[in-house]
Scaffold this motif. Structure first.
Motif, PDB file in Angstrom:
ATOM      1  N   LEU A  14      15.568 -11.993   4.920  1.00 16.54           N
ATOM      2  CA  LEU A  14      16.006 -10.894   3.783  1.00 16.54           C
ATOM      3  C   LEU A  14      15.568  -9.546   4.115  1.00 16.54           C
ATOM      4  CD1 LEU A  14      14.963 -13.442   1.054  1.00 16.54           C
ATOM      5  CD2 LEU A  14      17.246 -13.083   1.798  1.00 16.54           C
ATOM      6  N   GLY A  15      16.266  -8.466   4.301  1.00 11.52           N
ATOM      7  CA  GLY A  15      15.826  -7.051   4.620  1.00 11.52           C
ATOM      8  C   GLY A  15      16.241  -7.015   6.142  1.00 11.52           C
ATOM      9  N   ALA A  16      16.853  -5.931   6.622  1.00 13.91           N
ATOM     10  CA  ALA A  16      16.887  -5.865   8.032  1.00 13.91           C
ATOM     11  C   ALA A  16      16.920  -4.525   8.491  1.00 13.91           C
ATOM     12  CB  ALA A  16      18.580  -6.389   8.375  1.00 13.91           C
ATOM     13  N   ILE A  19      11.572  -4.051  10.505  1.00 16.61           N
ATOM     14  CA  ILE A  19      10.965  -5.309  10.646  1.00 16.61           C
ATOM     15  C   ILE A  19      12.250  -6.350  10.573  1.00 16.61           C
ATOM     16  CG2 ILE A  19       9.186  -7.076   9.636  1.00 16.61           C
ATOM     17  CD1 ILE A  19       8.130  -4.529  11.325  1.00 16.61           C
ATOM     18  N   GLY A  20      12.793  -6.407   9.655  1.00 17.43           N
ATOM     19  CA  GLY A  20      13.918  -7.488   9.801  1.00 17.43           C
ATOM     20  C   GLY A  20      14.845  -7.444  10.949  1.00 17.43           C
ATOM     21  N   GLY A  21      15.074  -6.348  11.358  1.00 15.49           N
ATOM     22  CA  GLY A  21      15.939  -5.996  12.672  1.00 15.49           C
ATOM     23  C   GLY A  21      15.191  -6.807  14.001  1.00 15.49           C
ATOM     24  N   GLU A  90      11.039 -12.739   4.548  1.00 16.77           N
ATOM     25  CA  GLU A  90      11.633 -11.669   3.897  1.00 16.77           C
ATOM     26  C   GLU A  90      10.834 -10.473   4.150  1.00 16.77           C
ATOM     27  OE1 GLU A  90       9.961  -8.785   1.667  1.00 16.77           O
ATOM     28  OE2 GLU A  90       8.755 -10.461   1.473  1.00 16.77           O
ATOM     29  N   SER A  91      11.878  -9.567   4.777  1.00 21.30           N
ATOM     30  CA  SER A  91      11.089  -8.135   5.099  1.00 21.30           C
ATOM     31  C   SER A  91      11.709  -6.985   4.251  1.00 21.30           C
ATOM     32  CB  SER A  91      11.484  -7.993   6.592  1.00 21.30           C
ATOM     33  OG  SER A  91      11.020  -8.909   7.383  1.00 21.30           O
ATOM     34  N   ALA A  92      11.820  -7.048   2.932  1.00 18.62           N
ATOM     35  CA  ALA A  92      12.241  -5.759   2.018  1.00 18.62           C
ATOM     36  C   ALA A  92      11.065  -4.865   2.093  1.00 18.62           C
ATOM     37  CB  ALA A  92      12.657  -6.689   0.821  1.00 18.62           C
ATOM     38  N   PRO A  93      11.571  -3.772   1.360  1.00 18.40           N
ATOM     39  CA  PRO A  93      10.492  -2.675   1.322  1.00 18.40           C
ATOM     40  C   PRO A  93       9.303  -3.292   0.518  1.00 18.40           C
ATOM     41  CG  PRO A  93      12.791  -1.824   0.350  1.00 18.40           C
ATOM     42  CD  PRO A  93      12.761  -3.475   0.862  1.00 18.40           C
ATOM     43  N   GLU A  94       8.159  -2.235   0.742  1.00 16.08           N
ATOM     44  CA  GLU A  94       6.930  -2.840   0.635  1.00 16.08           C
ATOM     45  C   GLU A  94       6.511  -2.555  -0.993  1.00 16.08           C
ATOM     46  OE1 GLU A  94       4.870  -4.663   2.050  1.00 16.08           O
ATOM     47  OE2 GLU A  94       2.884  -4.193   2.142  1.00 16.08           O
ATOM     48  N   ARG A  95       7.411  -3.206  -1.769  1.00 16.20           N
ATOM     49  CA  ARG A  95       7.143  -2.822  -3.218  1.00 16.20           C
ATOM     50  C   ARG A  95       6.960  -4.369  -4.199  1.00 16.20           C
ATOM     51  NH1 ARG A  95      11.504   0.560  -2.798  1.00 16.20           N
ATOM     52  NH2 ARG A  95      12.869  -0.630  -4.121  1.00 16.20           N
ATOM     53  N   THR A 120       5.011  -8.890   4.487  1.00 15.00           N
ATOM     54  CA  THR A 120       4.105  -7.802   3.843  1.00 15.00           C
ATOM     55  C   THR A 120       3.163  -7.365   4.606  1.00 15.00           C
ATOM     56  OG1 THR A 120       2.983  -6.934   1.807  1.00 15.00           O
ATOM     57  CG2 THR A 120       2.950  -9.471   2.590  1.00 15.00           C
ATOM     58  N   SER A 121       2.896  -6.000   4.761  1.00 14.39           N
ATOM     59  CA  SER A 121       1.896  -5.421   5.354  1.00 14.39           C
ATOM     60  C   SER A 121       0.401  -5.850   4.855  1.00 14.39           C
ATOM     61  CB  SER A 121       1.931  -3.870   5.594  1.00 14.39           C
ATOM     62  OG  SER A 121       3.124  -3.556   6.487  1.00 14.39           O
ATOM     63  N   GLY A 122       0.401  -6.136   3.415  1.00 14.57           N
ATOM     64  CA  GLY A 122      -0.950  -6.173   2.879  1.00 14.57           C
ATOM     65  C   GLY A 122      -0.990  -6.683   1.469  1.00 14.57           C
ATOM     66  N   GLY A 141       3.715 -13.894   6.793  1.00 16.76           N
ATOM     67  CA  GLY A 141       3.784 -13.971   8.207  1.00 16.76           C
ATOM     68  C   GLY A 141       3.923 -12.503   8.564  1.00 16.76           C
ATOM     69  N   HIS A 142       2.816 -11.747   8.668  1.00 15.44           N
ATOM     70  CA  HIS A 142       2.965 -10.227   9.056  1.00 15.44           C
ATOM     71  C   HIS A 142       2.958 -10.105  10.453  1.00 15.44           C
ATOM     72  CE1 HIS A 142       0.287  -6.466   9.152  1.00 15.44           C
ATOM     73  NE2 HIS A 142       1.348  -6.162   8.983  1.00 15.44           N
ATOM     74  N   PRO A 143       3.949  -9.522  10.904  1.00 17.29           N
ATOM     75  CA  PRO A 143       4.025  -9.335  12.234  1.00 17.29           C
ATOM     76  C   PRO A 143       3.875  -7.718  12.640  1.00 17.29           C
ATOM     77  CG  PRO A 143       6.319  -8.850  11.133  1.00 17.29           C
ATOM     78  CD  PRO A 143       5.113  -9.268  10.112  1.00 17.29           C
ATOM     79  N   PHE A 144       4.127  -7.146  13.836  1.00 18.57           N
ATOM     80  CA  PHE A 144       3.934  -6.045  14.188  1.00 18.57           C
ATOM     81  C   PHE A 144       5.057  -5.627  14.983  1.00 18.57           C
ATOM     82  CE2 PHE A 144       0.086  -7.983  13.177  1.00 18.57           C
ATOM     83  CZ  PHE A 144      -0.603  -6.874  12.497  1.00 18.57           C
TER      84      PHE A 144
HETATM   85  N1  LIG Z   1       7.387  -0.933   9.682  1.00 17.96           N
HETATM   86  C1  LIG Z   1       6.281  -1.582  10.183  1.00 17.96           C
HETATM   87  O1  LIG Z   1       5.623  -1.209  11.104  1.00 17.96           O
HETATM   88  C2  LIG Z   1       5.771  -2.944   9.544  1.00 17.96           C
HETATM   89  C3  LIG Z   1       4.804  -3.738  10.197  1.00 17.96           C
HETATM   90  C4  LIG Z   1       4.633  -4.698   9.655  1.00 17.96           C
HETATM   91  C5  LIG Z   1       5.167  -5.220   8.449  1.00 17.96           C
HETATM   92  N2  LIG Z   1       5.707  -4.357   7.657  1.00 17.96           N
HETATM   93  C6  LIG Z   1       6.268  -4.902   6.388  1.00 17.96           C
HETATM   94  O2  LIG Z   1       7.672  -5.308   6.561  1.00 17.96           O
HETATM   95  C7  LIG Z   1       8.497  -5.120   5.554  1.00 17.96           C
HETATM   96  C8  LIG Z   1       9.633  -4.425   5.710  1.00 17.96           C
HETATM   97  O3  LIG Z   1       9.447  -3.104   6.263  1.00 17.96           O
HETATM   98  P1  LIG Z   1      10.222  -2.020   7.245  1.00 17.96           P
HETATM   99  O4  LIG Z   1       9.442  -1.134   7.816  1.00 17.96           O
HETATM  100  O5  LIG Z   1      11.226  -2.858   7.862  1.00 17.96           O
HETATM  101  O6  LIG Z   1      10.995  -1.298   6.071  1.00 17.96           O
HETATM  102  P2  LIG Z   1      12.422  -0.655   6.030  1.00 17.96           P
HETATM  103  O7  LIG Z   1      12.670   0.377   5.087  1.00 17.96           O
HETATM  104  O8  LIG Z   1      12.764  -0.380   7.512  1.00 17.96           O
HETATM  105  O9  LIG Z   1      13.495  -2.014   5.903  1.00 17.96           O
HETATM  106  C9  LIG Z   1      13.748  -2.585   4.633  1.00 17.96           C
HETATM  107  C10 LIG Z   1      14.962  -2.884   4.399  1.00 17.96           C
HETATM  108  O10 LIG Z   1      15.068  -3.828   3.272  1.00 17.96           O
HETATM  109  C11 LIG Z   1      16.459  -3.674   2.530  1.00 17.96           C
HETATM  110  N3  LIG Z   1      16.243  -3.896   1.109  1.00 17.96           N
HETATM  111  C12 LIG Z   1      15.997  -3.383   0.075  1.00 17.96           C
HETATM  112  N4  LIG Z   1      16.054  -4.042  -1.003  1.00 17.96           N
HETATM  113  C13 LIG Z   1      16.553  -5.299  -0.506  1.00 17.96           C
HETATM  114  C14 LIG Z   1      16.761  -6.617  -1.215  1.00 17.96           C
HETATM  115  N5  LIG Z   1      16.584  -6.795  -2.654  1.00 17.96           N
HETATM  116  N6  LIG Z   1      17.326  -7.871  -0.370  1.00 17.96           N
HETATM  117  C15 LIG Z   1      17.221  -7.561   0.912  1.00 17.96           C
HETATM  118  N7  LIG Z   1      16.970  -6.517   1.650  1.00 17.96           N
HETATM  119  C16 LIG Z   1      16.682  -5.527   1.032  1.00 17.96           C
HETATM  120  C17 LIG Z   1      16.776  -2.167   2.868  1.00 17.96           C
HETATM  121  O11 LIG Z   1      17.973  -1.958   2.905  1.00 17.96           O
HETATM  122  C18 LIG Z   1      16.113  -1.891   4.248  1.00 17.96           C
HETATM  123  O12 LIG Z   1      17.177  -2.214   5.103  1.00 17.96           O
HETATM  124  C19 LIG Z   1       7.474  -4.331   4.416  1.00 17.96           C
HETATM  125  O13 LIG Z   1       6.867  -5.406   3.592  1.00 17.96           O
HETATM  126  C20 LIG Z   1       6.523  -3.811   5.467  1.00 17.96           C
HETATM  127  O14 LIG Z   1       5.130  -3.760   4.715  1.00 17.96           O
HETATM  128  C21 LIG Z   1       6.220  -3.214   7.994  1.00 17.96           C
END
Ligand SMILES: NC(=O)c1ccc[n+]([C@@H]2O[C@H](COP(=O)([O-])OP(=O)(O)OC[C@H]3O[C@@H](n4cnc5c(N)ncnc54)[C@H](O)[C@@H]3O)[C@@H](O)[C@H]2O)c1
Length: 508
Positions: A14-16, A19-21, A90-95, A120-122, A141-144
């Motif tokens: 969920l979320g691409a 991180i999802g990618g 799940e890798s949706a925005p950090e909200r 989630t990062s935290g 499952g917090h990746p990098f």
């Molecule tokens: N970027 C990093 O370095 C990093 C590292 C570890 C963890 N994280 C965590 O991973 C998560 C994602 O971060 P990110 O950097 O990939 O953010 P991002 O903004 O690149 O990606 C978030 C994706 O979620 C999608 N999205 C929004 N609402 C959604 C929904 N209801 N269902 C499914 N997808 C939805 C968005 O379209 C977007 O493509 C966050 O929780 C973040 O804290 C990020």
């Protein structure tokens, strides 16, 4: 139970975004099917770009052939993405509210025993899982970033999470080539981001106070501590700073400075327009016009170089890479087919492929000499795994030792060349195994080297030659039958030829 047993057939993502990618690429390369939901239009493009980068990185990094990739499907809803999966990531925005809602939906639609994980990062697991169906299968499952290359994934449950969920999630991540670190107590920011945040806060103060630019701060890390961190982290590094007297001495010497203190601790600089502008201007200057795609490629190539180096040491993240290679090698060995005798290919085995990495090249621009033997020896290992003389066999006290090798160089390999090796068994008996490998460049089918090897089967405890096990001998007999029709390859039994040179005679 092998690690492959822990790899699910399919995961739901969920979320691409970034991180999802990265997760998609990590799982697809491990051979797992991925079904992905992201409401943003064009989300699939970012995933394909991540997959492209991941393939490029692993083709350079791994000495074993990558297993067949999983299939990627884009889902139209959360329910479609999670149906029939063993793991939802799940890798949706950090909200927090958005994530809690999404996780609740996913948990209601997924199979009842599917693990539901968040990247989630935290955020605290117990708050994220509050609206979930069966929260005992929720875990962070917090990746990098980039997820397809960096092994670390922090695994953290809430007080409601079943221990079995943590163990299963860790096993899945490990089988996908990662290094799970179980965070035993639910805590904001887990372990890694607490450390990173402390550094990050201090870095922002140094910019805000005009002590240093963003580039100078990065230099302070990458030319020094960053190199040590990649191998040893903080504590082992500081132990060495204490010299022979060790940690107690180190603490006595440097501990008092902690009271000064040098850093601004938890005070946060106000993120006002002036500071943000300064950060952006300095960061743009540092990037020097390079695009994100260019910088991502540079980052990945450098990570591949560091990981390759660590693999050579069998240490830290290098060990995780080696584990992935061993897994891929055994998948390749299982997949290698011995066609029936009389089939057009005549039973020739193809057990190993490699890409010539840049660090395999010597000053002439060609693959350096010992790397030929490395590729041929990796092929011998794949052959041994193929006949059942694998890690378990060695642990049980039996093994084949190479007692003689003869290499012929018939061409040259360059950085980036894809190589494959074909293998014939020239002969075998209960104790001996005579192999002939031919190393080809895939692009133009040039033969670049051959290797002829004699191996002896040994009983490791007795330290002497001993007959191989019946199952292994059965496999060898099958290969001999399948390869019976092959003509003898050129160069078998060769020794160094040409006019005999008398020692000590200098040609005039
Ligand atoms: N970027 C990093 O370095 C990093 C590292 C570890 C963890 N994280 C965590 O991973 C998560 C994602 O971060 P990110 O950097 O990939 O953010 P991002 O903004 O690149 O990606 C978030 C994706 O979620 C999608 N999205 C929004 N609402 C959604 C929904 N209801 N269902 C499914 N997808 C939805 C968005 O379209 C977007 O493509 C966050 O929780 C973040 O804290 C990020």
């Amino acid at each position: 139970v092998t690690d492959e047993k822990h790899l699910p057939d399919r995961v739901g993502l969920l979320g691409a975004g970034v991180i999802g990618g990265g997760w998609a690429a990590r799982f697809l390369l491990a051979g797992v099917d991925v079904c992905l939901y992201d409401p943003a239009p064009g989300a699939g493009d970012g995933v394909l770009a991540a997959l492209h980068r991941a393939r490029r990185a692993w083709d350079r990094l791994a000495l074993a052939r990558r297993p067949p990739e999983g299939h990627l499907t884009l889902a139209g809803s959360v329910a479609e993405a999670v149906a029939g999966t063993e793991l939802v990531q799940e890798s949706a925005p950090e909200r927090e509210a958005l994530k809690a809602e999404l996780l609740a939906q996913a948990s209601a639609a997924a199979p009842p025993d599917a693990i539901i994980a968040s990247s989630t990062s935290g955020l605290l697991p117990s708050r994220l899982a509050r609206s979930m169906t069966r929260p005992e299968r929720f875990v962070v499952g917090h990746p990098f970033n980039p997820v397809y290359l960096l092994p670390l994934v922090e695994v953290c449950g809430s007080p409601q999470t079943a221990p079995e969920t943590v163990a299963r999630a860790a096993a899945i991540y490990r089988a996908a080539g990662m290094r799970p670190l179980v965070v035993r107590h639910e805590i904001d920011g887990f372990i890694a981001d607490r450390l990173l945040e402390a550094l990050w806060r201090e870095a922002l103060w140094l910019v805000a106070d005009d002590v240093a630019t963003v580039e100078e701060i990065d230099d302070a890390i990458r030319f020094g501590a960053g190199l040590r961190w990649a191998a040893m982290g903080t504590f082992l590094t500081y132990r060495l700073a204490g010299g022979e007297a060790g940690m107690r001495h180190f603490m006595a010497q440097f501990g008092p400075a902690l009271q000064l203190p040098w850093t601004r601790l938890t005070e946060v600089p106000a993120l006002e327009p002036a500071l943000l502008d300064k950060l952006v201007v300095q960061s743009d200057a540092q990037a020097a016009g390079r695009s994100i795609a260019e910088l991502e490629q540079l980052r990945d190539d450098c990570l591949v170089a560091v990981l390759s180096g660590l693999r050579g040491q069998g240490f830290g993240a290098g060990e995780t890479v080696a584990e992935t290679e061993r897994r891929w090698l055994s998948v390749a060995a299982d997949a290698a087919v011995v066609p029936d005798a009389g089939a057009p290919s005549g039973g020739l085995l193809c057990l190993h492929e490699a890409i010539v990495a840049s660090e395999w090249i010597d000053y002439n621009g060609h693959m350096t000499e010992y790397r030929y033997l490395q590729v041929l020896a990796d092929t011998t290992d794949a052959f041994l795994a193929r006949i059942g003389a694998d890690g378990d066999y060695v642990s049980a006290g039996h093994s084949y030792y190479t007692v003689e090798s003869h290499l012929r160089h018939t061409g040259q390999a360059h950085a980036g060349d894809r190589l494959y090796v074909t293998t014939r068994m020239l002969g075998h008996d209960a104790r001996r195994l005579h192999l002939f490998h031919e190393l080809h460049r895939s692009e133009d089918e040039t033969l670049v080297a051959t290797g002829e090897h004699m191996l002896v089967h040994v009983d490791a405890a007795a330290g002497s030659a001993a007959p191989a096990g019946a199952a292994v001998l059965g496999e060898l007999a099958q290969i001999a039958t399948a390869q019976a029709g092959l003509p003898a390859p050129t160069g078998v039994g060769r020794r160094i030829e040409g006019e005999r040179l008398a020692p000590g005679v200098v040609p005039t």
